[in-house]
Design a protein around this motif. Structure first.
Motif, PDB file in Angstrom:
ATOM      1  N   HIS A   1      -8.942  10.078   7.084  1.00 47.37           N
ATOM      2  CA  HIS A   1      -8.022  11.222   7.097  1.00 47.37           C
ATOM      3  C   HIS A   1      -8.266  12.067   5.861  1.00 47.37           C
ATOM      4  CE1 HIS A   1      -5.278   9.535   3.957  1.00 47.37           C
ATOM      5  NE2 HIS A   1      -5.664   8.371   4.456  1.00 47.37           N
TER       6      HIS A   1
ATOM      7  N   ASP B   1      -7.315   7.681  -1.935  1.00 51.20           N
ATOM      8  CA  ASP B   1      -6.777   7.673  -0.568  1.00 51.20           C
ATOM      9  C   ASP B   1      -6.799   9.082   0.001  1.00 51.20           C
ATOM     10  OD1 ASP B   1      -5.516   7.004   1.752  1.00 51.20           O
ATOM     11  OD2 ASP B   1      -3.597   6.536   0.849  1.00 51.20           O
ATOM     12  N   MET B   2      -7.894   9.498   0.677  1.00 49.53           N
ATOM     13  CA  MET B   2      -9.146   8.794   0.750  1.00 49.53           C
ATOM     14  C   MET B   2     -10.324   9.752   0.696  1.00 49.53           C
ATOM     15  SD  MET B   2      -9.727   7.759   4.714  1.00 49.53           S
ATOM     16  CE  MET B   2     -11.384   8.453   4.676  1.00 49.53           C
TER      17      MET B   2
ATOM     18  N   GLU C   1      -2.409  11.330   8.861  1.00 47.71           N
ATOM     19  CA  GLU C   1      -2.324   9.875   8.722  1.00 47.71           C
ATOM     20  C   GLU C   1      -1.172   9.472   7.819  1.00 47.71           C
ATOM     21  OE1 GLU C   1      -3.038   5.737   7.568  1.00 47.71           O
ATOM     22  OE2 GLU C   1      -2.846   7.462   6.252  1.00 47.71           O
ATOM     23  N   GLU C   2      -0.967  10.247   6.760  1.00 55.94           N
ATOM     24  CA  GLU C   2       0.069   9.892   5.781  1.00 55.94           C
ATOM     25  C   GLU C   2       1.483  10.120   6.316  1.00 55.94           C
ATOM     26  OE1 GLU C   2      -0.580   8.200   3.350  1.00 55.94           O
ATOM     27  OE2 GLU C   2      -2.471   8.745   2.399  1.00 55.94           O
TER      28      GLU C   2
ATOM     29  N   GLU D   1     -10.839   4.003   4.502  1.00 55.05           N
ATOM     30  CA  GLU D   1      -9.645   3.972   3.660  1.00 55.05           C
ATOM     31  C   GLU D   1      -9.998   3.196   2.387  1.00 55.05           C
ATOM     32  OE1 GLU D   1      -6.565   5.135   3.874  1.00 55.05           O
ATOM     33  OE2 GLU D   1      -6.171   5.621   5.983  1.00 55.05           O
ATOM     34  N   PRO D   2      -9.169   3.343   1.330  1.00 57.59           N
ATOM     35  CA  PRO D   2      -9.452   2.633   0.077  1.00 57.59           C
ATOM     36  C   PRO D   2      -9.612   1.134   0.286  1.00 57.59           C
ATOM     37  CG  PRO D   2      -7.437   3.950  -0.128  1.00 57.59           C
ATOM     38  CD  PRO D   2      -7.944   4.141   1.259  1.00 57.59           C
TER      39      PRO D   2
HETATM   40 ZN    ZN Z   1      -5.097   6.552   3.540  1.00 56.74          ZN
END
Ligand code: ZN
Length: 400
Positions: free
Chosen positions: A100, A129-130, A163-164, A188-189
């Motif tokens: 994302h 992120d990210m 996404e968040e 992602e992280p």
């Molecule tokens: Zn993320």
């Protein structure tokens, strides 16, 4: 996979033949940092469509320059979601690189959280992120193109912009692309400063509990009222008893609201719950329990709304196989890749929930996601890039 691998201990096995990862990816470190900085400096909060679209357009150009075909999935409320297709010589199922480009930071955050390198880290809003994950995707594709004249197999990139905030608008796109994919790699992280990948994530749900009582003057008509807040307090105690740490089942009453004035018996109270489950089958059980809540005070009414948003990502056989492939590659590079089960959900939950082999947490290594100290370790970038590149090659080689 093991039987196919050469016993020579050649470090090149498993990724482009012409690439010596030990130096090749090191040489790209500065470019990677520069690319991440560009992405961080175009702020892209989930709730600002205009800002998110600006970054979306910039990313589309970057991927197009690598030979991809970008297309936007339009959204009226959030930034348009970006899909980029890289067609391979063979028309088989692509590897889906998922991520994302929205962040949790409001526009203007850069003024207090500038993107800069210090103490061996790159700092800035969304760097972990990210946005570093997106830069790793670009690098991996670039390397694969450099080492094959044409890509032998396909890659699809999907970068969503919500996404968040729960992926409501992008979920169907993620699911439909995942269904056509050989495997899903989520950038992602990673987890912790050792850079563990994520092989299990909890499922996430949200419920709203609303209590309606009866208002009355707290001095004149106390007995005529029915306090929604007292009722809510009892319900919260009740809800807290549903927590089962051993099963990985947690409920957090994160928001409570109620009442109008201090001398009025409150007629309304609302609570919002965050529910996390480690096992898919707990979804229906907890839903049933919450909906079966009954008021303690018969003068009060209860309404329960909501449900599970993302299913848990369970460590299925497909997930385990991808992790094994990734560990092999890390081993050849001289490090030990760890895996972790985490409480936070991502879009990887959606793809794993469909039974598609998914490996999450392949992105940057750092700490402080969503916080003022968000940062990545610059020294980890080359081997993350090598890992993602090698893993795409490995999936192409073994499962297609
Ligand atoms: Zn993320």
């Amino acid at each position: 996979m093991k039987s196919k691998r050469k016993k020579s201990g050649s470090i090149k096995a498993g990724w482009p033949k012409t690439v010596d990862p030990s130096s090749y990816f090191d040489e790209r470190k500065d470019d990677l940092v520069e690319c991440i900085r560009q992405l961080v400096e175009i702020e892209s909060p989930s709730d600002n469509k205009q800002a998110a679209d600006r970054l979306g357009a910039f990313l589309a150009e970057k991927f197009e320059a690598l030979g991809g075909k970008p297309r936007f999935h339009k959204s009226a409320s959030v930034g348009d979601h970006l899909q980029v297709d890289f067609a391979g010589r063979r028309g088989d199922n692509p590897v889906l690189l998922l991520g994302h480009f929205d962040t949790v930071y409001p526009l203007g955050t850069l003024a207090n959280m500038p993107c800069q390198v210090s103490e061996g880290r790159l700092w800035g809003p969304g760097v972990l992120d990210m946005k570093s994950g997106i830069a790793l995707m670009l690098t991996a594709i670039d390397v694969l193109r450099a080492s094959h004249s044409d890509l032998p197999h396909s890659i699809t990139v999907l970068l969503v912009s919500d996404e968040e905030v729960g992926s409501d608008s992008s979920r169907h796109i993620t699911e439909s692309l995942a269904k056509q994919s050989a495997a899903v790699l989520v950038l992602e992280p990673s987890y912790g400063l050792h850079g563990a990948v994520k092989t299990a994530r909890k499922g996430v749900g949200e419920y709203i509990v609303k209590v309606t009582g009866k208002a009355a003057h707290s001095g004149l008509d106390f007995e005529k009222g029915a306090s929604a807040i007292v009722e809510m307090a009892k319900q919260i105690t009740n809800i807290s008893q549903m927590i089962d740490m051993k099963r990985g089942l947690t409920l957090n009453v994160g928001l409570v609201q109620g009442g109008t004035r201090v001398n009025v018996i409150p007629a309304e109270a609302t609570a919002v719950l965050d529910v996390r489950i480690a096992k898919m089958k707990d979804a229906t059980a907890i839903d049933r329990k919450l909906r079966a809540l009954k008021p303690f005070n018969r003068k009060c009414r209860l309404e329960i709304d909501g449900g599970m948003n993302r299913p848990p990502m369970e460590r299925t056989a497909g997930v385990a196989t991808l992790f094994e492939k990734a560990s092999e590659i890390a081993k050849r590079l001289g490090w030990k890749l760890e895996e972790a089960a985490v409480g936070g959900g991502s879009d990887g939950n959606l793809t794993a929930g469909l039974g598609i082999p998914t490996l999450d947490g392949l992105g940057g290594v750092g700490e402080g996601a969503h916080a003022t100290h968000e940062s990545i370790l610059v020294s980890e970038l080359p081997r993350r890039a090598a890992l993602v590149t090698g893993l795409i090659e490995e999936i192409w080689r073994t499962s297609l």
